[in-house]
Design an enzyme around this catalytic site. Structure first.
Site, PDB file in Angstrom:
ATOM      1  N   ASN A   1       0.817  -1.228   0.000  1.00 58.63           N
ATOM      2  CA  ASN A   1       0.000   0.000   0.000  1.00 58.63           C
ATOM      3  C   ASN A   1       0.846   1.272   0.000  1.00 58.63           C
ATOM      4  OD1 ASN A   1      -2.420   1.809   0.786  1.00 58.63           O
ATOM      5  ND2 ASN A   1      -1.013   2.033   2.513  1.00 58.63           N
TER       6      ASN A   1
ATOM      7  N   TYR B   1       5.102   9.190 -10.940  1.00 55.07           N
ATOM      8  CA  TYR B   1       4.040   8.453 -10.230  1.00 55.07           C
ATOM      9  C   TYR B   1       3.278   7.540 -11.201  1.00 55.07           C
ATOM     10  CZ  TYR B   1      -0.081   7.766  -7.185  1.00 55.07           C
ATOM     11  OH  TYR B   1      -1.088   7.229  -6.420  1.00 55.07           O
TER      12      TYR B   1
ATOM     13  N   LYS C   1       3.073   3.339 -10.932  1.00 49.97           N
ATOM     14  CA  LYS C   1       1.822   2.596 -10.754  1.00 49.97           C
ATOM     15  C   LYS C   1       1.566   1.667 -11.945  1.00 49.97           C
ATOM     16  CE  LYS C   1       0.737   4.155  -6.681  1.00 49.97           C
ATOM     17  NZ  LYS C   1       0.791   3.241  -5.519  1.00 49.97           N
TER      18      LYS C   1
ATOM     19  N   THR D   1      -7.284  11.376   1.877  1.00 48.42           N
ATOM     20  CA  THR D   1      -6.098  11.133   2.707  1.00 48.42           C
ATOM     21  C   THR D   1      -5.124  12.307   2.566  1.00 48.42           C
ATOM     22  OG1 THR D   1      -4.848  10.133   0.923  1.00 48.42           O
ATOM     23  CG2 THR D   1      -6.287   8.650   2.197  1.00 48.42           C
TER      24      THR D   1
END
Ligand SMILES: NC(=O)c1ccc[n+]([C@@H]2O[C@H](COP(=O)([O-])OP(=O)(O)OC[C@H]3O[C@@H](n4cnc5c(N)ncnc54)[C@H](OP(=O)(O)O)[C@@H]3O)[C@@H](O)[C@H]2O)c1
Length: 265
Positions: free
Chosen positions: A103, A172, A176, A206
């Protein structure tokens, strides 16, 4: 299926389910720790920081390890530790179902390619790709024999950014996409008892979302879209997302699609 597994564990008379969870200290990871332990799953969480309140909320089923996943040497020493109870080998030894949830993730560097610097690109690659892949290698080897050999599951937390390109997020997006392709290829290996998936979890309220909203538009041109999502209530609550992800992870359909999106499950 997860209910059967969970009930057996909670009753203490059946399967021992154990999960290694990275990035457990806050955000989606903390929600996953709560959701797993509510179902009686024993969790070994690895983040740079520990959270005493989370330990209390998890009813004694969470063990926290302070580990910087961006420091590949430290990660490999932890992985290779054969004896420490809070290291993978000893933790997984008596698991009857074993889970690995990759995660932990970082968004930086944010901005046009060439502006973030080589160090930030290397760090993001270490945390977002090298750590999940190294942990998966160790996890699959450690569970190849013993009670968990018939039911072991690896979940990468991916992102829609692995599937659609976003300006300002080149590193990023690439990291991913790497997780998605790892799951697709690993699934083809048909390793005994192993299921693997790389899940895009949707947009969740978040610290990572706060970081996106704080980024100047010059570095992230789509910033306003994320500001509006927050204002319009378009972000999922972490505990709601965590619950849905754990239901999926422990369910019978886990791994049928190696790169699903939580919003379409
Ligand atoms: N939030 C979203 O909308 C969203 C959308 C798509 C995908 N995701 C993915 O969901 C996952 C969780 O994101 P989040 O939103 O919960 O992010 P977050 O709130 O920023 O939390 C990130 C977690 O990763 C850990 N972490 C970061 N760097 C680390 C390092 N060097 N070593 C060990 N742990 C580290 C942090 O713990 P410490 O700081 O204690 O180390 C923290 O527990 C990420 O993989 C993210 O890419 C999130």
């Amino acid at each position: 299926m997860f209910q059967q597994l969970g009930v057996k564990t909670i009753n203490g008379g059946g399967d021992m389910i154990k999960a290694i969870l990275t990035g457990h200290s806050r955000g989606l990871g903390a929600a996953l720790a709560r959701a797993l332990t509510r179902r009686g799953v024993h969790v070994l969480g690895a983040s740079r920081t520990r959270d005493a309140e989370l330990t209390a909320a998890c009813g004694g089923l969470l063990t926290q390890v302070a580990l910087d996943l961006g420091d590949t040497g430290s990660l490999l020493r932890w992985i290779d530790d054969p004896h420490t109870p809070a290291a993978p080998a000893a933790f997984l030894k008596d698991a009857q179902t074993a889970l690995l949830i990759n995660n932990a993730g970082i968004l930086r560097p944010i901005g046009p390619v060439g502006g973030g610097g080589p160090g930030a690109a290397a760090l993001a690659t270490a945390v977002n790709v090298a750590a999940p892949l190294a942990l998966t290698e160790a996890f699959v080897a450690l569970t190849a024999r013993g009670p968990a050999a018939a039911d072991r599951r690896v979940l990468h937390i991916s992102s829609g950014a692995g599937r659609s390109a976003y300006p300002g997020w080149s590193v990023y997006c690439a990291t991913k996409a790497a997780l998605d392709q790892h799951a697709r290829a690993a699934a083809l290996d048909e390793v005994h008892g192993l299921r693997i998936a790389s899940l895009a979890p949707g947009v969740i309220d978040t610290g990572m979302q706060a970081e996106i909203r704080e980024t100047p538009e010059s570095r992230f041109p789509l910033r306003d879209r994320f500001v509006a999502l927050k204002q319009d209530g378009g972000l999922a609550a972490p505990d709601e997302a965590g619950d849905r992800i754990v239901n999926y992870l422990l369910g019978a359909a886990f791994g049928d699609d190696p790169a699903p999106d939580l919003r379409r499950l």
